[in-house]
Design an enzyme around this catalytic site. Structure first.
Site, PDB file in Angstrom:
ATOM      1  N   PHE A 200      13.039  -0.341 -19.192  1.00 43.07           N
ATOM      2  CA  PHE A 200      12.526   0.543 -19.924  1.00 43.07           C
ATOM      3  C   PHE A 200      13.209   0.920 -21.204  1.00 43.07           C
ATOM      4  O   PHE A 200      14.282   1.042 -21.107  1.00 43.07           O
ATOM      5  CB  PHE A 200      12.126   2.108 -18.733  1.00 43.07           C
ATOM      6  CG  PHE A 200      11.188   2.949 -19.765  1.00 43.07           C
ATOM      7  CD1 PHE A 200       9.846   2.600 -20.000  1.00 43.07           C
ATOM      8  CD2 PHE A 200      11.641   4.076 -20.229  1.00 43.07           C
ATOM      9  CE1 PHE A 200       9.041   3.449 -20.696  1.00 43.07           C
ATOM     10  CE2 PHE A 200      10.829   5.076 -20.898  1.00 43.07           C
ATOM     11  CZ  PHE A 200       9.551   4.344 -21.197  1.00 43.07           C
ATOM     12  N   THR A 201      12.631   1.591 -22.229  1.00 44.00           N
ATOM     13  CA  THR A 201      13.345   1.767 -23.520  1.00 44.00           C
ATOM     14  C   THR A 201      14.395   2.662 -23.447  1.00 44.00           C
ATOM     15  O   THR A 201      15.581   2.219 -23.688  1.00 44.00           O
ATOM     16  CB  THR A 201      12.126   2.242 -24.315  1.00 44.00           C
ATOM     17  OG1 THR A 201      11.812   3.389 -23.861  1.00 44.00           O
ATOM     18  CG2 THR A 201      11.123   1.115 -24.867  1.00 44.00           C
TER      19      THR A 201
ATOM     20  N   ASP B  56      14.412   4.220 -10.477  1.00 43.60           N
ATOM     21  CA  ASP B  56      13.886   4.977 -11.291  1.00 43.60           C
ATOM     22  C   ASP B  56      12.572   5.248 -10.597  1.00 43.60           C
ATOM     23  O   ASP B  56      11.570   4.443 -10.485  1.00 43.60           O
ATOM     24  CB  ASP B  56      13.737   4.111 -12.769  1.00 43.60           C
ATOM     25  CG  ASP B  56      13.008   5.031 -13.673  1.00 43.60           C
ATOM     26  OD1 ASP B  56      12.170   5.994 -13.289  1.00 43.60           O
ATOM     27  OD2 ASP B  56      13.032   4.955 -14.955  1.00 43.60           O
TER      28      ASP B  56
ATOM     29  N   ARG C  19       3.077  -1.188 -27.130  1.00 38.16           N
ATOM     30  CA  ARG C  19       4.147  -1.591 -25.960  1.00 38.16           C
ATOM     31  C   ARG C  19       4.542  -3.080 -25.901  1.00 38.16           C
ATOM     32  O   ARG C  19       3.774  -3.918 -25.201  1.00 38.16           O
ATOM     33  CB  ARG C  19       3.825  -1.208 -24.463  1.00 38.16           C
ATOM     34  CG  ARG C  19       3.697   0.258 -24.239  1.00 38.16           C
ATOM     35  CD  ARG C  19       4.840   0.919 -24.014  1.00 38.16           C
ATOM     36  NE  ARG C  19       5.882   1.243 -25.166  1.00 38.16           N
ATOM     37  CZ  ARG C  19       6.790   2.236 -24.977  1.00 38.16           C
ATOM     38  NH1 ARG C  19       7.213   2.803 -23.848  1.00 38.16           N
ATOM     39  NH2 ARG C  19       7.559   2.363 -26.036  1.00 38.16           N
TER      40      ARG C  19
ATOM     41  N   PHE D  74      10.538   2.280 -32.395  1.00 33.86           N
ATOM     42  CA  PHE D  74       9.050   2.544 -32.095  1.00 33.86           C
ATOM     43  C   PHE D  74       8.581   3.675 -32.426  1.00 33.86           C
ATOM     44  O   PHE D  74       7.443   4.259 -33.037  1.00 33.86           O
ATOM     45  CB  PHE D  74       8.543   1.918 -30.807  1.00 33.86           C
ATOM     46  CG  PHE D  74       9.195   2.393 -29.749  1.00 33.86           C
ATOM     47  CD1 PHE D  74      10.428   1.934 -29.255  1.00 33.86           C
ATOM     48  CD2 PHE D  74       8.834   3.794 -29.172  1.00 33.86           C
ATOM     49  CE1 PHE D  74      11.314   2.645 -28.253  1.00 33.86           C
ATOM     50  CE2 PHE D  74       9.561   4.508 -28.128  1.00 33.86           C
ATOM     51  CZ  PHE D  74      10.833   3.821 -27.779  1.00 33.86           C
TER      52      PHE D  74
ATOM     53  N   LYS E  95       5.741  13.173 -15.265  1.00 31.03           N
ATOM     54  CA  LYS E  95       4.937  12.236 -14.911  1.00 31.03           C
ATOM     55  C   LYS E  95       4.305  12.501 -13.263  1.00 31.03           C
ATOM     56  O   LYS E  95       3.452  13.448 -13.305  1.00 31.03           O
ATOM     57  CB  LYS E  95       5.099  10.574 -14.735  1.00 31.03           C
ATOM     58  CG  LYS E  95       5.550  10.107 -16.034  1.00 31.03           C
ATOM     59  CD  LYS E  95       6.877  10.405 -16.695  1.00 31.03           C
ATOM     60  CE  LYS E  95       7.270   9.590 -17.950  1.00 31.03           C
ATOM     61  NZ  LYS E  95       8.345  10.256 -18.885  1.00 31.03           N
TER      62      LYS E  95
ATOM     63  N   TYR F 242      21.790  32.740 -14.690  1.00 34.56           N
ATOM     64  CA  TYR F 242      22.541  31.552 -15.377  1.00 34.56           C
ATOM     65  C   TYR F 242      22.950  30.736 -14.146  1.00 34.56           C
ATOM     66  O   TYR F 242      22.914  29.330 -14.241  1.00 34.56           O
ATOM     67  CB  TYR F 242      23.908  32.238 -16.004  1.00 34.56           C
ATOM     68  CG  TYR F 242      24.375  30.758 -16.878  1.00 34.56           C
ATOM     69  CD1 TYR F 242      24.041  30.527 -18.202  1.00 34.56           C
ATOM     70  CD2 TYR F 242      25.436  30.201 -16.386  1.00 34.56           C
ATOM     71  CE1 TYR F 242      24.548  29.292 -18.682  1.00 34.56           C
ATOM     72  CE2 TYR F 242      26.128  29.058 -16.964  1.00 34.56           C
ATOM     73  CZ  TYR F 242      25.453  28.672 -17.964  1.00 34.56           C
ATOM     74  OH  TYR F 242      26.068  27.614 -18.961  1.00 34.56           O
TER      75      TYR F 242
HETATM   76  C1  P61 Z   1       6.226   7.292 -21.437  1.00 37.91           C
HETATM   77  F1  P61 Z   1       7.313   5.581 -25.949  1.00 37.91           F
HETATM   78  N1  P61 Z   1       8.131   7.607 -20.296  1.00 37.91           N
HETATM   79  O1  P61 Z   1       6.027   6.207 -20.611  1.00 37.91           O
HETATM   80  P1  P61 Z   1      11.751  10.875 -19.985  1.00 37.91           P
HETATM   81  N2  P61 Z   1      11.720   6.006 -17.064  1.00 37.91           N
HETATM   82  C2  P61 Z   1      10.762   5.588 -17.115  1.00 37.91           C
HETATM   83  C3  P61 Z   1       9.671   6.288 -18.076  1.00 37.91           C
HETATM   84  O2  P61 Z   1       8.293   5.988 -17.922  1.00 37.91           O
HETATM   85  C4  P61 Z   1      10.018   7.275 -19.025  1.00 37.91           C
HETATM   86  C5  P61 Z   1      11.451   7.826 -18.531  1.00 37.91           C
HETATM   87  C6  P61 Z   1      12.262   6.855 -17.638  1.00 37.91           C
HETATM   88  C7  P61 Z   1       7.502   7.877 -21.190  1.00 37.91           C
HETATM   89  C8  P61 Z   1       7.972   8.743 -22.250  1.00 37.91           C
HETATM   90  C9  P61 Z   1       8.423   7.916 -23.520  1.00 37.91           C
HETATM   91  O3  P61 Z   1       9.982   4.656 -25.293  1.00 37.91           O
HETATM   92  C10 P61 Z   1       9.202   5.588 -24.767  1.00 37.91           C
HETATM   93  O4  P61 Z   1      11.489  12.376 -19.478  1.00 37.91           O
HETATM   94  C11 P61 Z   1       9.866   4.772 -15.959  1.00 37.91           C
HETATM   95  O5  P61 Z   1      10.511  10.767 -21.233  1.00 37.91           O
HETATM   96  O6  P61 Z   1      13.080  11.209 -20.700  1.00 37.91           O
HETATM   97  C12 P61 Z   1       9.504   7.841 -19.982  1.00 37.91           C
HETATM   98  O7  P61 Z   1      11.857  10.089 -19.090  1.00 37.91           O
HETATM   99  C13 P61 Z   1      12.331   8.674 -19.520  1.00 37.91           C
HETATM  100  C14 P61 Z   1       7.530   7.356 -24.146  1.00 37.91           C
HETATM  101  C15 P61 Z   1       9.788   7.477 -23.299  1.00 37.91           C
HETATM  102  C16 P61 Z   1       8.192   6.105 -24.849  1.00 37.91           C
HETATM  103  C17 P61 Z   1      10.164   6.505 -23.970  1.00 37.91           C
HETATM  104  O8  P61 Z   1       5.462   7.594 -22.353  1.00 37.91           O
END
Ligand code: P61
Length: 458
Positions: free
Chosen positions: A124-125, A215, A382, A449, A258, A71
């Site tokens: 970013f979303t 980020d 997008r 979305f 990523k 833990y």
């Molecule tokens: C992606 F449709 N990205 O690109 P988490 N910052 C940035 C990202 O690209 C990101 C996160 C933070 C995704 C997954 C995803 O609207 C969407 O590990 C630059 O996914 O929590 C994630 O990181 C968030 C797809 C997220 C989406 C939100 O496909």
């Protein structure tokens, strides 16, 4: 351009299958013409996202067996901390279940009623939603070139320093919670930020005493572009470049799904003791203890190893060139895509692909659905559906970029599969006027979305 040679060989495979045309037509209709609502087993080649979809290496899988599931004080946490220190150069690390967990923490730490404006290079979303849920806003201060799919600026992710300074003076520096800089800007088409720009953002923020939070999710891919395109960096190692990049920030949020080459995981990293102290306080409330942050020990081990592999130059060269291989096949056939070709994805310009559709008919959503129906390839909208509504007026926002993203999972698909994708898009382009627009029939309140549903306008 020739296909890049993979710096690995395949040890484990996962079968995929192409449904018949009729089955695909039924599947996308049942999914409300939203590719997020398709079943993965109904997808032939999955370019929905590069997030959490990487193939792990034998080294990472071996690390999974060394998970220390204590833990508190898991040895894998210390390995992760060391990897972040060595790859990115930050001293303190707080693990989170994924990127948005870290976004949640930094937003809670730095945003309050008085200081709630977070300028960023585009948006970013999830990042934007965290800021807005705390009553803040995320004004866009990216350079104008980023909004033009045809513009070939080599660092289209750069912050427009004049826009940023104008904003700071207009609202007053005391209103700015922090300046957020995304590496390899996702919504702009995977476009990098230059080292010079990062340095200048830091100088400006020092002058106004503002914090800079990166980020850094796609920072290794950004570092590769700096090495390739920015004078003075051609002979530096990726790690040296990453260290210099991060030295211009007060901390970063990181989705390791990523460039970190894992299926789950993220962290907040910083050199700022106060941010670190507060993040440790909050992580125990929202994620888990400060030495696991919502992750299993084995996940942290895979992440520590993935971070190092993701910053390997031979791997990065193959990675960036595979995305470019797909993009160039499309360009050669005059398919409208965002230029220059980005780091993690190729983006189709839906406004040019489907000039017969109105913005209210959601061209990018319609194109993503049509690509699946036509070829079994899954992509992602997008554009305006992703952007959402203005929280004050309730109106839909129609951003200049209305794109379909073909995100390439890392180390997953072969170059032959890239050729299938390119041929499918090229064939669909020749029949593009048969693609119909969509009507939104269900709209969730947050991040619509993901679960919105549509019908075809016949
Ligand atoms: C992606 F449709 N990205 O690109 P988490 N910052 C940035 C990202 O690209 C990101 C996160 C933070 C995704 C997954 C995803 O609207 C969407 O590990 C630059 O996914 O929590 C994630 O990181 C968030 C797809 C997220 C989406 C939100 O496909």
């Amino acid at each position: 351009m020739k296909a890049p040679i993979e710096p690995f060989k395949i040890k484990v495979i996962e079968p995929v299958r192409l449904l018949s045309q009729e089955e695909r037509t039924r599947a996308i209709k049942e999914a409300g013409y939203n590719t997020f609502l398709l079943k993965s087993e109904d997808v032939y080649i999955d370019l929905l996202t590069d997030s959490g979809t990487s193939a792990m290496s034998d080294n990472q899988w071996a690390g999974m067996m060394l998970g220390d599931e204590a833990y508190a004080g898991s040895r894998n946490f210390y390995n992760l901390e060391k990897a972040v220190q060595e790859v990115l150069g930050y001293k303190y690390v707080v693990p989170t279940h994924q990127g948005r967990g870290a976004e949640h923490l930094i937003s809670k730490i730095l945003i309050n009623k008085e200081r709630n404006i977070v300028p960023r290079n585009m948006y970013f979303t999830t990042s934007k939603t965290h800021v807005e849920l705390l009553g803040g806003t995320m004004p866009d201060v990216i350079i104008d070139e980023a909004h033009d799919p045809e513009n070939e600026h080599p660092f289209k992710g750069n912050i427009d320093l004049e826009k940023l300074e104008r904003l700071i003076k207009e609202v007053g520096p005391e209103k700015i919670a922090f300046v957020s800089v995304e590496m390899n800007v996702n919504m702009a088409g995977g476009q990098p930020v230059s080292m010079e720009n990062l340095r200048k953002v830091r100088e400006l923020c020092n002058y106004y005493k503002l914090k800079v939070i990166f980020d850094a999710t796609r920072s290794s891919e950004n570092a590769y572009f700096i090495k390739e395109r920015e004078k003075g960096y051609e002979n530096k190692s990726i790690i040296e470049i990453l260290h210099e990049m991060m030295s211009y920030s007060d901390g970063c949020v990181y989705s390791a799904k990523k460039d970190g080459l894992v299926n789950i995981g993220g962290f907040l990293a910083t050199n700022d003791e106060e941010i670190y102290e507060q993040a440790q306080n909050l992580v125990v409330v929202y994620e888990g203890l400060h030495t696991y942050g919502g992750l299993a020990g084995r996940d942290m081990e895979a992440m520590a190893r993935g971070l190092r592999e993701g910053a390997d130059e031979r791997y990065l060269e193959y990675r960036i060139k595979q995305v470019r291989y797909l993009g160039e096949m499309l360009l050669k056939n005059n398919i409208p895509i965002v230029k220059p070709i980005g780091g993690h994805a190729v983006y189709l310009n839906a406004l040019k692909f489907l000039p017969h559709l109105k913005r209210e008919e959601w061209p990018a959503q319609a194109l993503a659905a049509a690509i699946y129906e036509f070829s079994g390839v899954r992509t992602m909208e997008r554009g305006a559906v992703s952007k959402g509504r203005d929280r004050k007026t309730g109106q839909n926002i129609f951003p200049p970029l209305e794109l379909v993203r073909l995100a390439i999972p890392r180390r997953v698909y072969t170059n032959t599969q890239m050729e299938y994708v390119a041929e499918s898009i090229i064939n669909l382009y020749s029949q593009r006027f048969s693609i119909k627009g969509l009507r939104m029939v269900y709209e969730p309140k947050e991040l619509r979305f993901f679960r919105a549903r549509f019908e075809k306008i016949e």
